[in-house]
Design a protein around this motif. Structure first.
Motif, PDB file in Angstrom:
ATOM      1  N   ALA A  70       0.938  -1.449  -0.604  1.00 61.49           N
ATOM      2  CA  ALA A  70       0.290   0.136  -0.272  1.00 61.49           C
ATOM      3  C   ALA A  70       0.636   1.578   0.330  1.00 61.49           C
ATOM      4  N   ARG A  71       0.457   2.231  -0.613  1.00 62.00           N
ATOM      5  CA  ARG A  71       0.883   3.901  -0.958  1.00 62.00           C
ATOM      6  C   ARG A  71       0.212   4.479  -0.054  1.00 62.00           C
ATOM      7  N   LEU A  72       0.209   5.730   0.216  1.00 64.69           N
ATOM      8  CA  LEU A  72      -0.627   7.119   0.707  1.00 64.69           C
ATOM      9  C   LEU A  72      -0.150   8.105  -0.047  1.00 64.69           C
ATOM     10  N   VAL A  73      -0.629   8.183  -0.690  1.00 66.80           N
ATOM     11  CA  VAL A  73      -1.109  10.059  -1.774  1.00 66.80           C
ATOM     12  C   VAL A  73      -1.854  10.859  -1.335  1.00 66.80           C
ATOM     13  N   ASP A  74      -1.890  12.022  -1.428  1.00 63.50           N
ATOM     14  CA  ASP A  74      -2.780  13.309  -1.408  1.00 63.50           C
ATOM     15  C   ASP A  74      -4.190  12.777  -2.232  1.00 63.50           C
ATOM     16  N   GLY A  76      -7.617  13.714  -4.316  1.00 62.20           N
ATOM     17  CA  GLY A  76      -6.614  14.230  -5.521  1.00 62.20           C
ATOM     18  C   GLY A  76      -5.968  14.228  -6.516  1.00 62.20           C
ATOM     19  N   LYS A  77      -4.125  13.955  -5.917  1.00 61.21           N
ATOM     20  CA  LYS A  77      -3.330  13.494  -7.078  1.00 61.21           C
ATOM     21  C   LYS A  77      -3.582  11.891  -7.408  1.00 61.21           C
ATOM     22  N   GLY A  78      -3.074  11.776  -8.271  1.00 59.24           N
ATOM     23  CA  GLY A  78      -2.542  10.563  -8.830  1.00 59.24           C
ATOM     24  C   GLY A  78      -1.513   9.185  -8.444  1.00 59.24           C
ATOM     25  N   SER A  79      -1.142   8.292  -7.852  1.00 55.70           N
ATOM     26  CA  SER A  79      -0.041   7.732  -7.419  1.00 55.70           C
ATOM     27  C   SER A  79       0.881   7.792  -7.942  1.00 55.70           C
ATOM     28  N   GLN A  80       2.037   8.156  -7.146  1.00 57.97           N
ATOM     29  CA  GLN A  80       3.364   8.237  -7.854  1.00 57.97           C
ATOM     30  C   GLN A  80       4.421   6.899  -7.829  1.00 57.97           C
ATOM     31  N   THR A  81       3.544   5.766  -7.691  1.00 57.12           N
ATOM     32  CA  THR A  81       4.350   4.532  -7.523  1.00 57.12           C
ATOM     33  C   THR A  81       4.686   4.199  -8.583  1.00 57.12           C
ATOM     34  N   LEU A  97       1.352  -0.969 -18.356  1.00 56.82           N
ATOM     35  CA  LEU A  97       1.773  -0.458 -19.333  1.00 56.82           C
ATOM     36  C   LEU A  97       2.203   0.906 -18.722  1.00 56.82           C
ATOM     37  N   THR A  98       1.660   1.260 -17.717  1.00 61.60           N
ATOM     38  CA  THR A  98       3.025   2.560 -16.611  1.00 61.60           C
ATOM     39  C   THR A  98       3.410   2.254 -15.617  1.00 61.60           C
ATOM     40  N   GLY A  99       3.288   0.991 -15.174  1.00 63.20           N
ATOM     41  CA  GLY A  99       3.796   0.849 -14.036  1.00 63.20           C
ATOM     42  C   GLY A  99       2.995   1.412 -12.641  1.00 63.20           C
ATOM     43  N   LYS A 100       1.539   2.226 -12.468  1.00 63.26           N
ATOM     44  CA  LYS A 100       1.057   2.979 -11.788  1.00 63.26           C
ATOM     45  C   LYS A 100       0.057   2.580 -11.712  1.00 63.26           C
ATOM     46  N   ALA A 101       0.052   2.480 -10.199  1.00 57.36           N
ATOM     47  CA  ALA A 101      -1.276   2.147  -9.826  1.00 57.36           C
ATOM     48  C   ALA A 101      -2.012   3.169  -9.002  1.00 57.36           C
ATOM     49  N   SER A 102      -3.784   2.815  -8.574  1.00 51.76           N
ATOM     50  CA  SER A 102      -4.420   3.428  -8.485  1.00 51.76           C
ATOM     51  C   SER A 102      -5.528   3.996  -7.575  1.00 51.76           C
TER      52      SER A 102
END
Length: 161
Positions: A70-74, A76-81, A97-102
């Motif tokens: 798990a990751r904390l994000v603000d 309104g912002k997308g994941s920085q992962t 494709l992106t390696g980014k989770a959301s």
């Protein structure tokens, strides 16, 4: 947890979860995910929503577990992962494709769990009879397109519908 994980009941031939229980488990899991995404001070992107990470208490109430990825994000912002994480069969296609989770990729994973609950099948079946049945999502999508969605229902529960 007294009743272990959701997958231990879905894929155990001797365990039959009635539709009412399945619905409550799905609803409880969705409620937990909503809390993580919208109601806590930060948005928690779980990144590994799957049936083995949904734990069941003594009354079969669902609790999300295993927050190791798990990751904390603000809000309104997308994941920085940027490192791909999760379990094959549950990850949204765009994650590869992106390696980014959301939040959206967590919701996709929950959708796969919802299909597991309804179909009684794992998300990936490498021993499937044909290629269209390897992926649960693809198999259900094909049945939907053919107007045969009812065939996706867990055979253990069909006689109760």
């Amino acid at each position: 947890m007294p009743h272990s994980s959701l997958d231990s009941h879905l894929f155990n031939e001797t365990s039959l979860l009635p539709w009412e229980e399945r619905y409550r488990i799905a609803q409880g899991s969705a409620s937990g995910l909503l809390y993580l995404h919208e109601e806590w001070e930060k948005c928690v992107v779980h990144r590994d929503i799957k049936s083995s990470n949904i734990m069941l208490d003594s009354e079969f109430n669902a609790k999300l577990g295993d927050f190791g990825l798990a990751r904390l994000v603000d809000h309104g912002k997308g994941s920085q992962t940027t490192v791909l994480a999760g379990t094959i069969g549950y990850m949204a296609p765009e994650c590869g494709l992106t390696g980014k989770a959301s939040r959206e990729s967590d919701v996709y994973s929950f959708g796969v769990v919802a299909l597991e609950i309804a179909c009684g099948r794992r998300p990936i079946n490498p021993r499937a009879r044909n290629e269209d049945e390897v992926s649960l999502v693809r198999w259900v999508w094909e049945l939907y397109g053919e107007g045969k969605l009812i065939e996706a229902v867990d055979p253990k529960t069909r006689r109760r519908i």
